[in-house]
Motif scaffolding. Structure first.
Motif, PDB file in Angstrom:
ATOM      1  N   SER A 221       1.051  -1.002  -0.056  1.00 42.59           N
ATOM      2  CA  SER A 221      -0.052  -0.071   0.069  1.00 42.59           C
ATOM      3  C   SER A 221       0.812   1.200   0.054  1.00 42.59           C
ATOM      4  N   GLY A 222       0.311   2.407  -0.569  1.00 43.75           N
ATOM      5  CA  GLY A 222       0.886   3.619  -0.616  1.00 43.75           C
ATOM      6  C   GLY A 222       0.899   4.426  -1.691  1.00 43.75           C
ATOM      7  N   PHE A 223       1.574   5.628  -1.889  1.00 45.55           N
ATOM      8  CA  PHE A 223       1.275   6.317  -3.212  1.00 45.55           C
ATOM      9  C   PHE A 223       2.273   5.801  -4.067  1.00 45.55           C
ATOM     10  N   LEU A 224       1.642   5.741  -5.590  1.00 41.32           N
ATOM     11  CA  LEU A 224       2.691   5.490  -6.616  1.00 41.32           C
ATOM     12  C   LEU A 224       3.338   6.441  -7.021  1.00 41.32           C
ATOM     13  N   PRO A 225       4.294   6.437  -7.907  1.00 38.79           N
ATOM     14  CA  PRO A 225       4.831   7.766  -8.365  1.00 38.79           C
ATOM     15  C   PRO A 225       3.903   8.378  -9.206  1.00 38.79           C
ATOM     16  N   PRO A 226       3.946   9.923  -9.005  1.00 36.48           N
ATOM     17  CA  PRO A 226       2.893  10.618  -9.937  1.00 36.48           C
ATOM     18  C   PRO A 226       3.231  10.505 -11.449  1.00 36.48           C
ATOM     19  N   THR A 227       2.209  10.986 -12.259  1.00 38.78           N
ATOM     20  CA  THR A 227       2.321  11.181 -13.715  1.00 38.78           C
ATOM     21  C   THR A 227       1.948  12.315 -14.243  1.00 38.78           C
ATOM     22  N   GLN A 240      -2.034  11.407  -9.415  1.00 36.06           N
ATOM     23  CA  GLN A 240      -1.244  10.893  -8.441  1.00 36.06           C
ATOM     24  C   GLN A 240      -1.915   9.754  -7.796  1.00 36.06           C
ATOM     25  N   PRO A 241      -1.629   8.568  -8.134  1.00 34.59           N
ATOM     26  CA  PRO A 241      -2.235   7.146  -8.090  1.00 34.59           C
ATOM     27  C   PRO A 241      -1.996   6.756  -6.429  1.00 34.59           C
ATOM     28  N   TYR A 242      -2.899   6.085  -6.049  1.00 36.03           N
ATOM     29  CA  TYR A 242      -2.730   5.515  -4.475  1.00 36.03           C
ATOM     30  C   TYR A 242      -3.122   4.131  -4.602  1.00 36.03           C
ATOM     31  N   TYR A 243      -2.201   3.080  -4.076  1.00 34.29           N
ATOM     32  CA  TYR A 243      -2.584   1.851  -4.280  1.00 34.29           C
ATOM     33  C   TYR A 243      -2.710   1.449  -2.745  1.00 34.29           C
ATOM     34  N   TRP A 244      -3.855   0.586  -2.733  1.00 35.11           N
ATOM     35  CA  TRP A 244      -4.181  -0.054  -1.411  1.00 35.11           C
ATOM     36  C   TRP A 244      -4.194  -1.699  -1.666  1.00 35.11           C
ATOM     37  N   ASN A 245      -3.046  -2.344  -0.897  1.00 33.44           N
ATOM     38  CA  ASN A 245      -2.897  -3.639  -0.937  1.00 33.44           C
ATOM     39  C   ASN A 245      -3.832  -4.322   0.080  1.00 33.44           C
ATOM     40  N   ILE A 246      -5.330  -4.464  -0.005  1.00 32.95           N
ATOM     41  CA  ILE A 246      -6.304  -4.890   0.727  1.00 32.95           C
ATOM     42  C   ILE A 246      -5.827  -6.274   1.325  1.00 32.95           C
ATOM     43  N   ALA A 247      -5.403  -7.222   0.487  1.00 34.59           N
ATOM     44  CA  ALA A 247      -5.111  -8.556   0.815  1.00 34.59           C
ATOM     45  C   ALA A 247      -4.193  -9.134  -0.312  1.00 34.59           C
ATOM     46  N   PRO A 248      -3.568 -10.344   0.000  1.00 29.48           N
ATOM     47  CA  PRO A 248      -2.946 -10.673  -1.354  1.00 29.48           C
ATOM     48  C   PRO A 248      -3.747 -11.173  -2.491  1.00 29.48           C
ATOM     49  N   LEU A 252      -7.021  -2.215  -4.495  1.00 32.11           N
ATOM     50  CA  LEU A 252      -7.942  -1.044  -4.987  1.00 32.11           C
ATOM     51  C   LEU A 252      -6.679  -0.001  -5.249  1.00 32.11           C
ATOM     52  N   THR A 253      -7.097   0.672  -6.424  1.00 36.66           N
ATOM     53  CA  THR A 253      -5.946   1.715  -7.032  1.00 36.66           C
ATOM     54  C   THR A 253      -6.978   2.926  -7.171  1.00 36.66           C
ATOM     55  N   LEU A 254      -6.476   4.034  -6.406  1.00 38.27           N
ATOM     56  CA  LEU A 254      -7.039   5.332  -7.024  1.00 38.27           C
ATOM     57  C   LEU A 254      -6.301   6.051  -7.574  1.00 38.27           C
ATOM     58  N   PHE A 255      -6.696   6.867  -8.695  1.00 39.16           N
ATOM     59  CA  PHE A 255      -5.823   7.728  -9.312  1.00 39.16           C
ATOM     60  C   PHE A 255      -6.591   8.877 -10.013  1.00 39.16           C
ATOM     61  N   PRO A 256      -6.830  10.099  -8.822  1.00 42.71           N
ATOM     62  CA  PRO A 256      -7.477  11.331  -9.271  1.00 42.71           C
ATOM     63  C   PRO A 256      -6.094  11.918  -9.991  1.00 42.71           C
ATOM     64  N   SER A 257      -6.731  12.734 -11.045  1.00 43.21           N
ATOM     65  CA  SER A 257      -6.123  13.511 -12.232  1.00 43.21           C
ATOM     66  C   SER A 257      -6.427  14.841 -12.091  1.00 43.21           C
ATOM     67  N   VAL A 258      -5.922  15.918 -12.641  1.00 43.70           N
ATOM     68  CA  VAL A 258      -6.101  17.329 -12.586  1.00 43.70           C
ATOM     69  C   VAL A 258      -5.617  17.736 -14.208  1.00 43.70           C
ATOM     70  N   MET A 259      -6.700  18.337 -14.850  1.00 42.16           N
ATOM     71  CA  MET A 259      -6.215  18.346 -16.303  1.00 42.16           C
ATOM     72  C   MET A 259      -6.445  19.993 -16.658  1.00 42.16           C
ATOM     73  N   THR A 260      -5.548  20.806 -17.261  1.00 45.54           N
ATOM     74  CA  THR A 260      -5.808  22.442 -17.091  1.00 45.54           C
ATOM     75  C   THR A 260      -6.794  22.718 -17.850  1.00 45.54           C
ATOM     76  N   ARG A 261      -7.050  21.991 -18.991  1.00 43.61           N
ATOM     77  CA  ARG A 261      -8.217  22.307 -20.323  1.00 43.61           C
ATOM     78  C   ARG A 261      -9.300  21.648 -19.830  1.00 43.61           C
ATOM     79  N   ARG A 262      -9.473  20.613 -19.161  1.00 39.58           N
ATOM     80  CA  ARG A 262     -10.515  19.750 -18.890  1.00 39.58           C
ATOM     81  C   ARG A 262     -11.042  19.848 -17.256  1.00 39.58           C
ATOM     82  N   GLY A 263     -10.333  19.875 -16.263  1.00 39.98           N
ATOM     83  CA  GLY A 263     -11.047  19.902 -15.010  1.00 39.98           C
ATOM     84  C   GLY A 263     -10.318  18.595 -14.320  1.00 39.98           C
ATOM     85  N   VAL A 264     -10.970  18.185 -13.209  1.00 45.22           N
ATOM     86  CA  VAL A 264     -10.661  16.980 -12.497  1.00 45.22           C
ATOM     87  C   VAL A 264     -11.523  15.535 -12.941  1.00 45.22           C
ATOM     88  N   ASN A 265     -10.608  14.602 -12.731  1.00 49.06           N
ATOM     89  CA  ASN A 265     -11.167  13.203 -13.121  1.00 49.06           C
ATOM     90  C   ASN A 265     -10.614  12.382 -11.938  1.00 49.06           C
TER      91      ASN A 265
END
Length: 785
Positions: A221-227, A240-248, A252-265
């Motif tokens: 678990s932890g933050f993955l390298p940003p892109t 900025q992805p975040y990886y949660w190693n719930i169990a073997p 779950l991987t969360l990957f919120p993004s910010v795009m200057t021309r489009r907004g937040v994903n």
């Protein structure tokens, strides 16, 4: 003369020490625990293990204290300590060592000047210590290492790198992590650095107050390298992805993004793996996307599983895909492949198998993403389909029998403007009986088929009725001969075959023009379909074929290995009556001879191969379709592929398409004679090597590039640099341009600008190989003292 002593005798038998069994490593896309170095002994067994010491001279009291001078060495289980001088206190199980102190613990090595350590608990401190970990060959220097227990340690004023030292005195690692402290957890295979900075080529590129990093390929678990990235649609993008190693078996991987021309994903992916079921789910939501001035979303869920029930095993499979709008497929290029299509199926399947039969209940619905410049007609959805398939495995007299019974409700969801549909229920039964007669040099297979269908539609059909029935028999006879001889070609001994084949089929004519078209289309004209009974795929049209297909194949085999080296094939149909059953808009086939199919394949060596098929029209005296591909791969990381496809429009008498597709991965160092070393798949070909990678798809007809992916990779042994330019066509008039850059610190982390270039190369370049892939972790005996 050396002195030897055994200070403690084990009670009972110590089990034999063996290396851990090799196993699969946990990859980014694999749900399984990594099989890395685990503790070989239980605490109970370890406490009973004897301690052995040796040295040039030995003094002390038995079971109290031992002092060893000159090449002093102490061993217990998987731990070895060597020094100029060491003192061991038996009651406290404590060792003090000074002078060129060396520790090897299960292959992990530490060297320093002074050691105070409780041996069994592995608790103490080590002054001026350097270290090297077995599992990833990472190493570094420190002012002190505090061992907290057998799995945990704190390294003070530490450095960390996977770059391997050369013989030069001025050597400096290409990249290095410098930290005030590094907390090492060998059980979880994780390191946590505090007050750290990451240096590359002597320049600090990432100062961080605190960061965690893997000590192996084990998921954590932890933050993955940003892109970071920039493209022509979204502008500058940060993820900025975040990886949660719930169990073997769950993550779950969360990957919120910010795009200057489009907004937040906001995006997420969840995966699970159980003994009886598995699956993965993806979802994203972008509120107020400035590109389309609306909220955007998409989800995809695939589930595969079995269910225990009183009536036997049941199977449940789901494939659900849906997006917010018609432009999703072109605007979200980073979404899963399942959502990057214009026709999105959502299916649910419940099946039950018992004996020779399978009963299944299916629901299939489609979401069609329309492009005004290139609209596509939505297919009918099946809501639902009930099907039973019976295939007995043991029948007398060599007979083969198959029966399918099916009833389906078809509905057209959101038809295209002007598209006329007629929802309804179709039920059919199809049975076929065959008896193959086989011998080493010949075969003949007569087959009888019976297809009976019934339709009940919501609207009137063209004959003014809402119901219709159709029953058609079909007879076919497939036969062939196999001749064989020894021959030679280009000085190589081969076995050549000549295999003539004749296929006859007859289906009488029945008027089917009033029947709706729910799931039927014309099959592609190729070497498989030319030897089949029906020209159509689906159940709504049964072609009135009275045909004889003649063909021949000649193969050249290696007599020792059985590998096919060369193949030539030809086939043509002879039509005895005009075709009368047609799809709307089709022109009836009246020519007594079909187009000729010609095919060839060459696999003379493992290094190169060729495969091609062409369709020749005798009336036009020209080829109307050609597909050819060639590959040259002399070794790992050296591959070149080229493909050529052309399609001629016989109605418009012009070329419909002409495409050339070229893909490659090749070391540029070859140009100046540096061939490198073949270290095997996943290991590269040595440091200091450049690789050119890419794929070009060029339309000869339009005189322009359709898709372009070109880039370079540099392997610096402990780091890899990648830069890729990607231009992918999203419609007839639109394309998306991206520049992808990545700096990979091998065994540590990655920094990316743009999307992952490795993913783009793997998807687009045929036979592309990663320069670094996980390998089986080494046994501790590979670094045994």
């Amino acid at each position: 003369m050396q002195a030897h002593a055994q200070l403690a005798e084990a009670a009972g038998t110590v089990p034999e020490v063996t290396a851990p069994a090799p196993g699969d490593q946990a990859q980014d896309l694999q749900l399984k625990p990594s099989t890395l170095l685990q503790e070989t002994y239980t605490p109970e067994v370890r406490s009973q293990q004897p301690i052995y010491i040796k040295g040039d001279s030995l003094s002390g009291q038995p079971d109290i204290k031992a002092s060893v001078h000159g090449e002093a060495e102490l061993r217990r289980g998987d731990t070895m300590i060597r020094a100029d001088k060491l003192d061991y206190a038996v009651p406290d199980d404590k060792v003090n060592a000074v002078g060129s102190v060396h520790i090897n613990k299960a292959g992990n090595v530490f060297d320093g000047s002074k050691l105070d350590l409780e041996v069994d608990a592995f608790k103490g401190s080590f002054e001026d210590a350097s270290y090297r970990f077995l599992v990833n060959s990472a190493h570094g220097e420190s002012s002190r290492v505090d061992f907290l227990d057998r799995d945990h340690a704190v390294v003070h004023h530490a450095t960390y790198t996977t770059c391997q030292r050369d013989d030069e005195a001025s050597w400096q690692p290409a990249w290095q992590l410098q930290a005030e402290t590094i907390h090492v957890d060998m059980a979880e295979e994780v390191g946590v650095a505090e007050n750290a900075k990451l240096k590359f080529k002597g320049v600090t590129i990432l100062p961080v107050p605190r960061m965690s990093f893997p000590l192996s390929d084990k998921r954590k678990s932890g933050f993955l390298p940003p892109t970071q990235g920039m493209d022509s649609q979204g502008g500058f993008e940060y993820t900025q992805p975040y990886y949660w190693n719930i169990a073997p078996n769950r993550d779950l991987t969360l990957f919120p993004s910010v795009m200057t021309r489009r907004g937040v994903n906001l995006g997420a992916q969840f995966r699970y793996l159980e003994p009886s079921y598995s699956g993965e789910a993806y979802a994203n939501y972008m509120p107020g996307d400035s590109l389309r001035d609306r909220d955007r979303w998409g989800y995809s869920w695939q589930h595969r599983g079995t269910i225990d029930s009183p009536i036997g095993g049941l199977g449940l499979n789901l494939n659900l895909n849906r997006v917010s709008d018609d432009n999703y497929w072109r605007d979200f290029r980073w979404a899963p492949i399942a959502l990057r299509q214009r026709l999105l199926p959502s299916t649910a399947n419940l099946s039950w198998a018992k004996g020779d039969g399978v009963l299944s209940l299916n629901v299939v619905r489609y979401q069609t993403l329309q492009d005004p410049a290139s609209p596509i007609a939505p297919p009918y959805s099946m809501v639902p389909q009930l099907q039973y398939r019976y295939t007995p495995l043991e029948l007398p007299h060599g007979l083969d029998f198959t029966m399918v019974a099916d009833t389906t409700r078809f509905e057209l969801i959101r038809p295209l403007a002007g598209q006329i549909g007629n929802n309804g229920q179709r039920s059919y039964v199809q049975a076929q009986l065959s008896r193959p007669f086989l011998s080493p040099g010949a075969f003949i297979t007569p087959k009888l088929m019976l297809h009976s269908a019934m339709y009940q539609t919501d609207q009137f059909m063209s004959n003014g009725s809402k119901s219709a029935q159709r029953t058609l028999p079909t007879f076919s006879l497939d036969s062939g001969l196999i001749f064989e001889r020894d021959t030679s070609l280009f000085g190589k001994k081969l076995t050549q075959t000549f295999e003539p084949r004749a296929f006859y089929t007859y289906t009488p004519y029945r008027d089917q023009s009033m029947l709706p078209l729910y799931d039927t289309g014309r099959s592609d004209f190729n070497f498989a379909s030319i030897f089949s009974e029906n020209d159509y795929v689906g159940q709504d049209r049964i072609a009135d074929n009275h045909l004889l297909t003649l063909g021949a194949t000649s193969r050249f085999f290696d007599p020792d290995t059985g590998a096919e080296k060369f193949k030539l094939a030809i086939a043509q149909r002879v039509r005895f009556s005009d075709q009368r059953v047609l799809l709307p808009g089709e022109v009836p086939a009246t020519s007594r001879f079909s187009d000729i199919l010609l095919g060839a394949a060459v696999n003379w060596t493992d290094k190169w191969s060729f495969e091609g098929t062409t369709q020749y029209n005798q009336d036009l005296k020209r080829t109307v379709r050609t597909t050819a591909t060639a590959r040259y791969s002399p070794s790992n990381y050296r591959t070149f592929n080229i493909g050529y496809r052309t399609q001629y429009d016989t109605t418009a008498q012009t070329d419909a398409s002409k495409l050339v597709d070229v893909g490659w991965q090749w070391p540029i160092n070859d140009l100046w004679g540096d061939k490198g070393k073949d270290l095997g798949p996943g290991r590269g070909q040595g440091g200091g090597r450049w690789y050119a990678v890419g794929r070009l798809n060029y339309s000869i007809k339009d005189k322009q590039l359709v898709d372009t992916v070109v880039g370079f990779e540099y392997d610096g042994c402990c780091w890899i640099g990648r830069v890729v330019l990607e231009r992918l066509q999203s419609s007839i008039t639109q394309s998306n341009l991206r520049l992808l850059f990545q700096l990979e610190f091998v065994g540590f982390s990655r920094l990316s600008f743009g999307a992952d270039p490795e993913r783009s190369l793997k998807q687009n370049v045929p036979r592309y190989q990663y320069l670094r892939e996980a390998v089986t972790p080494p046994s501790r005996f590979t670094n045994y003292d």
